[in-house]
Design a protein around this motif. Structure first.
Motif, PDB file in Angstrom:
ATOM      1  N   SER A   1      -8.842  -4.805  -2.387  1.00 10.71           N
ATOM      2  CA  SER A   1      -9.515  -6.113  -2.239  1.00 10.71           C
ATOM      3  C   SER A   1     -10.682  -6.274  -3.175  1.00 10.71           C
ATOM      4  O   SER A   1     -11.316  -5.479  -3.676  1.00 10.71           O
ATOM      5  CB  SER A   1     -10.010  -6.285  -0.818  1.00 10.71           C
ATOM      6  OG  SER A   1      -8.907  -6.327   0.060  1.00 10.71           O
TER       7      SER A   1
ATOM      8  N   TYR B   1      -4.555   2.670   5.892  1.00  8.38           N
ATOM      9  CA  TYR B   1      -4.346   1.237   5.671  1.00  8.38           C
ATOM     10  C   TYR B   1      -5.669   0.552   5.296  1.00  8.38           C
ATOM     11  O   TYR B   1      -5.755  -0.169   4.301  1.00  8.38           O
ATOM     12  CB  TYR B   1      -3.749   0.600   6.927  1.00  8.38           C
ATOM     13  CG  TYR B   1      -3.722  -0.903   6.924  1.00  8.38           C
ATOM     14  CD1 TYR B   1      -2.730  -1.597   6.240  1.00  8.38           C
ATOM     15  CD2 TYR B   1      -4.677  -1.641   7.617  1.00  8.38           C
ATOM     16  CE1 TYR B   1      -2.693  -2.983   6.247  1.00  8.38           C
ATOM     17  CE2 TYR B   1      -4.644  -3.021   7.638  1.00  8.38           C
ATOM     18  CZ  TYR B   1      -3.652  -3.697   6.952  1.00  8.38           C
ATOM     19  OH  TYR B   1      -3.623  -5.071   6.958  1.00  8.38           O
ATOM     20  N   LYS B   2      -6.695   0.811   6.087  1.00  8.34           N
ATOM     21  CA  LYS B   2      -7.987   0.153   5.854  1.00  8.34           C
ATOM     22  C   LYS B   2      -8.625   0.610   4.549  1.00  8.34           C
ATOM     23  O   LYS B   2      -9.216  -0.198   3.835  1.00  8.34           O
ATOM     24  CB  LYS B   2      -8.916   0.372   7.048  1.00  8.34           C
ATOM     25  CG  LYS B   2      -8.446  -0.418   8.267  1.00  8.34           C
ATOM     26  CD  LYS B   2      -9.362  -0.274   9.458  1.00  8.34           C
ATOM     27  CE  LYS B   2      -8.864  -1.164  10.590  1.00  8.34           C
ATOM     28  NZ  LYS B   2      -9.675  -1.075  11.781  1.00  8.34           N
ATOM     29  N   GLN B   3      -8.499   1.899   4.221  1.00  8.40           N
ATOM     30  CA  GLN B   3      -9.042   2.391   2.954  1.00  8.40           C
ATOM     31  C   GLN B   3      -8.325   1.761   1.768  1.00  8.40           C
ATOM     32  O   GLN B   3      -8.969   1.344   0.802  1.00  8.40           O
ATOM     33  CB  GLN B   3      -8.930   3.914   2.893  1.00  8.40           C
ATOM     34  CG  GLN B   3      -9.918   4.630   3.759  1.00  8.40           C
ATOM     35  CD  GLN B   3      -9.710   6.132   3.790  1.00  8.40           C
ATOM     36  OE1 GLN B   3      -8.659   6.656   3.403  1.00  8.40           O
ATOM     37  NE2 GLN B   3     -10.722   6.856   4.269  1.00  8.40           N
TER      38      GLN B   3
ATOM     39  N   LYS C   1      -6.444   4.307   9.349  1.00 11.31           N
ATOM     40  CA  LYS C   1      -7.505   4.694   8.408  1.00 11.31           C
ATOM     41  C   LYS C   1      -7.008   4.551   6.963  1.00 11.31           C
ATOM     42  O   LYS C   1      -7.702   3.973   6.117  1.00 11.31           O
ATOM     43  CB  LYS C   1      -7.946   6.133   8.677  1.00 11.31           C
ATOM     44  CG  LYS C   1      -9.091   6.607   7.830  1.00 11.31           C
ATOM     45  CD  LYS C   1      -9.488   8.026   8.215  1.00 11.31           C
ATOM     46  CE  LYS C   1     -10.594   8.533   7.296  1.00 11.31           C
ATOM     47  NZ  LYS C   1     -10.937   9.929   7.597  1.00 11.31           N
TER      48      LYS C   1
ATOM     49  N   TYR D   1       0.811  -1.218   0.000  1.00 14.35           N
ATOM     50  CA  TYR D   1       0.000   0.000   0.000  1.00 14.35           C
ATOM     51  C   TYR D   1       0.850   1.276   0.000  1.00 14.35           C
ATOM     52  O   TYR D   1       0.314   2.377   0.112  1.00 14.35           O
ATOM     53  CB  TYR D   1      -0.938   0.016   1.211  1.00 14.35           C
ATOM     54  CG  TYR D   1      -1.816  -1.202   1.304  1.00 14.35           C
ATOM     55  CD1 TYR D   1      -2.487  -1.697   0.182  1.00 14.35           C
ATOM     56  CD2 TYR D   1      -1.971  -1.878   2.499  1.00 14.35           C
ATOM     57  CE1 TYR D   1      -3.298  -2.821   0.270  1.00 14.35           C
ATOM     58  CE2 TYR D   1      -2.785  -3.002   2.591  1.00 14.35           C
ATOM     59  CZ  TYR D   1      -3.432  -3.467   1.473  1.00 14.35           C
ATOM     60  OH  TYR D   1      -4.232  -4.578   1.559  1.00 14.35           O
TER      61      TYR D   1
ATOM     62  N   LYS E   1      -6.627  -1.063   1.747  1.00 11.44           N
ATOM     63  CA  LYS E   1      -6.906  -2.504   1.764  1.00 11.44           C
ATOM     64  C   LYS E   1      -8.259  -2.772   1.119  1.00 11.44           C
ATOM     65  O   LYS E   1      -8.409  -3.698   0.325  1.00 11.44           O
ATOM     66  CB  LYS E   1      -6.882  -3.007   3.200  1.00 11.44           C
ATOM     67  CG  LYS E   1      -7.007  -4.483   3.327  1.00 11.44           C
ATOM     68  CD  LYS E   1      -6.881  -4.922   4.788  1.00 11.44           C
ATOM     69  CE  LYS E   1      -7.060  -6.405   4.899  1.00 11.44           C
ATOM     70  NZ  LYS E   1      -7.011  -6.866   6.281  1.00 11.44           N
ATOM     71  N   GLU E   2      -9.250  -1.949   1.451  1.00  8.00           N
ATOM     72  CA  GLU E   2     -10.605  -2.096   0.901  1.00  8.00           C
ATOM     73  C   GLU E   2     -10.612  -1.818  -0.595  1.00  8.00           C
ATOM     74  O   GLU E   2     -11.255  -2.527  -1.371  1.00  8.00           O
ATOM     75  CB  GLU E   2     -11.559  -1.134   1.621  1.00  8.00           C
ATOM     76  CG  GLU E   2     -13.013  -1.399   1.328  1.00  8.00           C
ATOM     77  CD  GLU E   2     -13.899  -0.497   2.162  1.00  8.00           C
ATOM     78  OE1 GLU E   2     -14.562   0.378   1.581  1.00  8.00           O
ATOM     79  OE2 GLU E   2     -13.891  -0.667   3.400  1.00  8.00           O
ATOM     80  N   LYS E   3      -9.872  -0.804  -1.011  1.00  9.05           N
ATOM     81  CA  LYS E   3      -9.812  -0.423  -2.419  1.00  9.05           C
ATOM     82  C   LYS E   3      -9.200  -1.525  -3.275  1.00  9.05           C
ATOM     83  O   LYS E   3      -9.674  -1.815  -4.367  1.00  9.05           O
ATOM     84  CB  LYS E   3      -8.991   0.862  -2.574  1.00  9.05           C
ATOM     85  CG  LYS E   3      -8.996   1.414  -3.984  1.00  9.05           C
ATOM     86  CD  LYS E   3      -8.006   2.551  -4.147  1.00  9.05           C
ATOM     87  CE  LYS E   3      -8.601   3.867  -3.738  1.00  9.05           C
ATOM     88  NZ  LYS E   3      -7.722   5.005  -4.069  1.00  9.05           N
TER      89      LYS E   3
END
Length: 142
Positions: free
Chosen positions: A142, A134-136, A132, A56, A138-140
């Motif tokens: 995935s 990282y999670k954004q 935040k 990322y 990761k979601e993008k």
């Protein structure tokens, strides 16, 4: 004036770790508890970030207030003995930090810096921003 003799000061300074310091361990536990998976210390990447998520393009530096001259922080002051040596050393660290941030920016890395004093005060705002991002990402992906 230093209240330790040169031999004792040298011994003390030799005990200062450059990785897996107490502040780093606090940060790592906090991130892991919040679901962030990372690699520690990547010597191949300029600046040797304390934590990296290469996939990322996220890096996190855990800066000691003394070694990186945290401005307006009560934890930082230039030592009163051997002033020229310490000023050169710390100023060189500041310059290197600027160059590293500039290079990582050119390489499209998102760079986060948390300071030792913030960790001591349990002010994890920077870590929350990191989580935040990282999670954004990761979601993008995935």
């Amino acid at each position: 004036m230093d209240n330790l003799d040169k031999k004792k000061r040298s011994w003390n300074m030799s005990r200062i770790k450059s990785k897996n310091t107490k502040p780093e361990i606090v940060v790592k536990k906090y991130l892991y508890k919040n679901g962030v998976r990372y690699k520690s210390s990547n010597k191949k990447l300029i600046g040797n970030p304390d934590l990296i998520i290469k996939k990322y393009k996220l890096v996190l530096f855990v800066h000691g207030c003394f070694w990186h001259a945290h401005q307006n922080c009560k934890e930082f002051r230039y030592p009163k003995s051997n002033v020229d040596f310490w000023k050169k050393k710390i100023d060189k660290n500041i310059q290197r930090d600027k160059e590293v941030l500039k290079t990582l920016d050119k390489l499209s890395y998102d760079v986060y810096v948390i300071w030792e004093c913030e960790i001591n005060k349990k002010d994890f705002g920077v870590l929350e921003e990191f989580i935040k991002a990282y999670k954004q990402l990761k979601e993008k992906i995935s």
